[in-house]
Enzyme design. Sequence first.
Site, PDB file in Angstrom:
ATOM      1  N   TRP A   1     -37.133 -12.251 -47.780  1.00 41.00           N
ATOM      2  CA  TRP A   1     -36.255 -11.082 -47.687  1.00 41.00           C
ATOM      3  C   TRP A   1     -34.846 -11.447 -47.200  1.00 41.00           C
ATOM      4  O   TRP A   1     -34.106 -10.576 -46.762  1.00 41.00           O
ATOM      5  CB  TRP A   1     -36.828 -10.006 -46.753  1.00 41.00           C
ATOM      6  CG  TRP A   1     -38.179  -9.497 -47.129  1.00 41.00           C
ATOM      7  CD1 TRP A   1     -39.359  -9.767 -46.520  1.00 41.00           C
ATOM      8  CD2 TRP A   1     -38.507  -8.621 -48.219  1.00 41.00           C
ATOM      9  NE1 TRP A   1     -40.392  -9.124 -47.148  1.00 41.00           N
ATOM     10  CE2 TRP A   1     -39.895  -8.405 -48.183  1.00 41.00           C
ATOM     11  CE3 TRP A   1     -37.749  -7.995 -49.214  1.00 41.00           C
ATOM     12  CZ2 TRP A   1     -40.555  -7.593 -49.111  1.00 41.00           C
ATOM     13  CZ3 TRP A   1     -38.410  -7.189 -50.126  1.00 41.00           C
ATOM     14  CH2 TRP A   1     -39.781  -6.994 -50.065  1.00 41.00           C
TER      15      TRP A   1
ATOM     16  N   SER B   1     -41.961  -7.431 -58.626  1.00 41.07           N
ATOM     17  CA  SER B   1     -42.090  -8.886 -58.602  1.00 41.07           C
ATOM     18  C   SER B   1     -42.489  -9.403 -59.980  1.00 41.07           C
ATOM     19  O   SER B   1     -43.458  -8.931 -60.571  1.00 41.07           O
ATOM     20  CB  SER B   1     -43.155  -9.301 -57.595  1.00 41.07           C
ATOM     21  OG  SER B   1     -42.718  -9.095 -56.287  1.00 41.07           O
TER      22      SER B   1
ATOM     23  N   HIS C   1     -45.523 -16.117 -56.525  1.00 38.16           N
ATOM     24  CA  HIS C   1     -46.388 -15.433 -55.571  1.00 38.16           C
ATOM     25  C   HIS C   1     -47.360 -14.480 -56.247  1.00 38.16           C
ATOM     26  O   HIS C   1     -48.329 -14.036 -55.620  1.00 38.16           O
ATOM     27  CB  HIS C   1     -45.557 -14.707 -54.498  1.00 38.16           C
ATOM     28  CG  HIS C   1     -44.796 -13.522 -54.984  1.00 38.16           C
ATOM     29  ND1 HIS C   1     -43.458 -13.567 -55.291  1.00 38.16           N
ATOM     30  CD2 HIS C   1     -45.185 -12.255 -55.203  1.00 38.16           C
ATOM     31  CE1 HIS C   1     -43.059 -12.365 -55.678  1.00 38.16           C
ATOM     32  NE2 HIS C   1     -44.084 -11.559 -55.634  1.00 38.16           N
TER      33      HIS C   1
ATOM     34  N   ASP D   1     -39.383 -19.134 -57.604  1.00 39.92           N
ATOM     35  CA  ASP D   1     -40.506 -18.197 -57.604  1.00 39.92           C
ATOM     36  C   ASP D   1     -40.864 -17.794 -59.035  1.00 39.92           C
ATOM     37  O   ASP D   1     -40.609 -16.676 -59.482  1.00 39.92           O
ATOM     38  CB  ASP D   1     -40.152 -16.969 -56.765  1.00 39.92           C
ATOM     39  CG  ASP D   1     -41.386 -16.214 -56.305  1.00 39.92           C
ATOM     40  OD1 ASP D   1     -42.466 -16.456 -56.858  1.00 39.92           O
ATOM     41  OD2 ASP D   1     -41.265 -15.385 -55.386  1.00 39.92           O
TER      42      ASP D   1
END
Length: 753
Positions: free
Chosen positions: A241, A685, A111, A249
Amino acid sequence: MFQSSLRSRGLLALFALSALAPGCGSERPQAGDTKPPASGPGQGAPFENPGGMWLPEQMAQHKDQLEALGLEIDPESLTDPMASPLGAVVSLGGCSASFVSPDGLIATNHHCSTRALQHNSTPEQDLLTNGYLARTRAEEKWAGPTARVFVTRAFRDVTGEVRRGIEAIPGDLERYEELEKRKKQLVSACEEGRPEIRCSIAEYFGGSKVSLIEQLEIKDVRVVYVPHEGIGNFGGDIDNWRWPRHSGDFAFFRAYVGKDNHPAPHADDNVPYRPAHHLKLASAPLNQGDLVMVAGYPGTTNRLRTAAEVESAVSWQYPKRVSFYEESIALLEDLGKRDPEARIKAQPTIQGYSNYLLKTRGLLEGLVEGGLAKEKAKLEGELKAWIDADPERKAAYGGAIEQIAAAQAELQRTREHDAAVSEILSSARLLDAAVTIVRMAEERPKPDAEREAEYQERNWERLEQAQASLQTSYGRAIDQSTFKLAVKRALRLDPKDRPALLGSLAGGQAPTEPALGAAIDAAYAGTALEDAATRVKLLKRATIEELNASRDPLIRLALELAPVDKAIEARDKAYLGAMSLVKPRFVEALREYRGGLLAPDANGTLRITYGTVRGYRPELDKPAYRPFTALSELVKKNTGKPPFNAPEALLEAAREKRFGPYVDDDLGEVPVCFLSDLDITNGNSGSATLNARGELVGLAFDGNYEAMASDWLFMPSITRTIHVDVRYMEWVMDAVSGADDVLKEMGGTPALP
C-alpha cells in the site's frame, strides 16, 4: 490475497475483504511534476478524475471526455462487455484477469496465485517461495478443484421482474424471501440445459437496478508461470500500500476446456480454451499524462452508504477487524516458524490477513484522523436539508436516512454475539465443514427451489470441491490453535454476548480458557472429519437423523450451532428486506441532489475506470512523487533478506544492464511500476491496464495508503492506483526467468540471451 476470506455470520460481523493486494514500492519521495494532464490535445483545462467504477452501459456518456484524453478506439466498444477489449477481461472469483493469447493464456497478479501455488507446494518443493515455470504445456500444474475462470457472456436488466410489487409486502423477512424466490427462478431459467453457464443476480444503486449476468464457468485452470516471490512480492508488507513500489506482481495461468471448447472438469486430455478476444501488448511506450483504463471486477465500495453506516464501521467493525487480524497473524507466524509444513499451509492466510490489516488500518486513519467520517456526516446533513426543503422531495425521500439508521441500530443489538460466531467458524475450518454438512442434510430433502441458495443443486459440486480443497490447507495444529484463539476472544465479551457454544464446548464445566482448550483438543482427537473422503461422503449422503445419532464431537457441536446460525441468518434477511425498500430511495435522493452521472458502488461485477498516468504529493509540504519507478531503485533497495530479496538472476541482469528493448526513454532504464489517478478497490487485483488503443500496458495491483478511505469518499488529489508495468513483466520473462515461450505467446519477441 482474495482466497483468504472469513465466513460471515451477521451483516455487521462482516470480516471478508476481497483482495486488492500488496504491490510495488520505494522509500522516499521523488521529485516530479504533479501538474494534472490537460483534458485533451491542445486543450488547457486540466483533467481531475472525479472517481467512479463505471458500468459498461454508462461508458457512452463518457465519450467526449475519453476522446479529449486521447482515446484511439471506438468509444462504443467500451459499452459492450462481449466485444474487444472488454471481452478479454475475466474474473477469477475474487481477483480480476484477462486473456492475453488465443490459447487461453491468462494474466493476473502474483498474489492471486497464492492458493494455486500452495496447492502444488511441499516443504521440499516450495513454489510459494520459488515460483514456477512450465517449460511445456504438459508441465502446467492444476490450480486446484476450486479454481475458476468466469467469462461474461450476457447482461439482462431484470429490475421489473425482481422488484415489481414488493412495496405491497408488509413484513421485512417476507419481502426478502419473495425477492430471493424471484431471483432463484431467474437464475434457474438462465442455467437450464446449459451446464457450462453460471448465472447470477447483481444489484446496483441500493437495489433499484437489478441485472441477470450470464458467465461461462471454466473449471480447469492451470499454473503456467509465476515468478519468484522475491520478484512478485518484493517489499512484502513493508512496502504494501506504499509508493514508490518495485514488485513484479504478475502471474500467468491457462484455461482448459473439453475438445468442443466448452468447460469440462479437470482432465489430462482437456485442451486450451480459445477465447473470442484477447489483449495485445502495448505497441508504444507509456508516458506521464497518458490515458489509461482499468477493466476488472472490483469487490466492494461504500460511497452510497449513510453516516450511520460509517459510524458503525469506524467505532466497532474496523477496530474489531484490526484486533482479529493482528492476533491471528501473530499466532500463524509462530506456528509456521516451528513447522515448515504449517508455514506452507498457513502462508496464504497470513498474506491475506496482513493485506486486510493494512487496508483496514488505512481506512480507519482516513475516516477518523483524516476527517472523512465527519465530512461524510456533513454531506449527509446537507442532503437531508435539501430533501426537507421541498415538499415533493420530502414525500419521495423523507425518512429514508432515519430508517436506515434505525435498521442499523437493530442489528447492533446482537453484533458482538454474531461476530463471535463468525470468528469461530472462520477460524475453526473443520467445525465450519461440520456446519455445512449439517445444513446440507437439512436442505437436501427440500424441493430445489425451496432450498437456501447456497445449498441448491447447482452448488453441490462447489461444496464438495471446497471440502477436497480444504485438505491442502488444513493442519490440525493450525485449526486447533485458531479455534482456541477465537474462543479466547469470545470469552472477553460481556457474558450476555457470548455464544452458547462456549458452554456446550465446556461440557457443563465453567467455560474457562483452559477448559475450552482441553475440550477443543479432545474434539479434534475424536473427530473423523479430518479425512476429506469422509467429509464429502457425509455432505453428499448424510441425513439429519443419521447426524443426530452421530457421536462425532464436531458434528455434535455443529448440530447445536444450527439454530444459532439460522437465527443470525433471519436477522440478516430481515435487515436486507427492510433495505430493499428504503435504500433505493436514499440513493435516488443522492443521485438527484448531486446531479449528473452517478457510479454504483462496486459489487464484484465488470467495471471500467479511466484516468491518466500521474504522480501525487503525499502531503502539501512534501516533494511530489513521479509516476514511475525504475530497476536501479529495486537493486539499491535489495538487502538479500525477505522481503527485499530479489533473485540473483535479476540482480545480475540489472548490474550488467541487459535491458534490451524494455528501456523507458525518460528513465534511461527498465520501468518497474507506475501510478495513475484511477479509481479501484479490492477485487481489482490483476485487472488489465489498457492504453488509448486498448492494449495491455500493465496490471493493477494496489492503491496508496494515504487514500485507503476512498472506498467511502473518493479523494481526487491523492487517490492513486499502482500498476506493474508490462515492460518490466516482459523484461523479467526475457532476461531473468527464461519464460521466452510465454512472452512469445503474448506476441512479444525475446531479445536477450
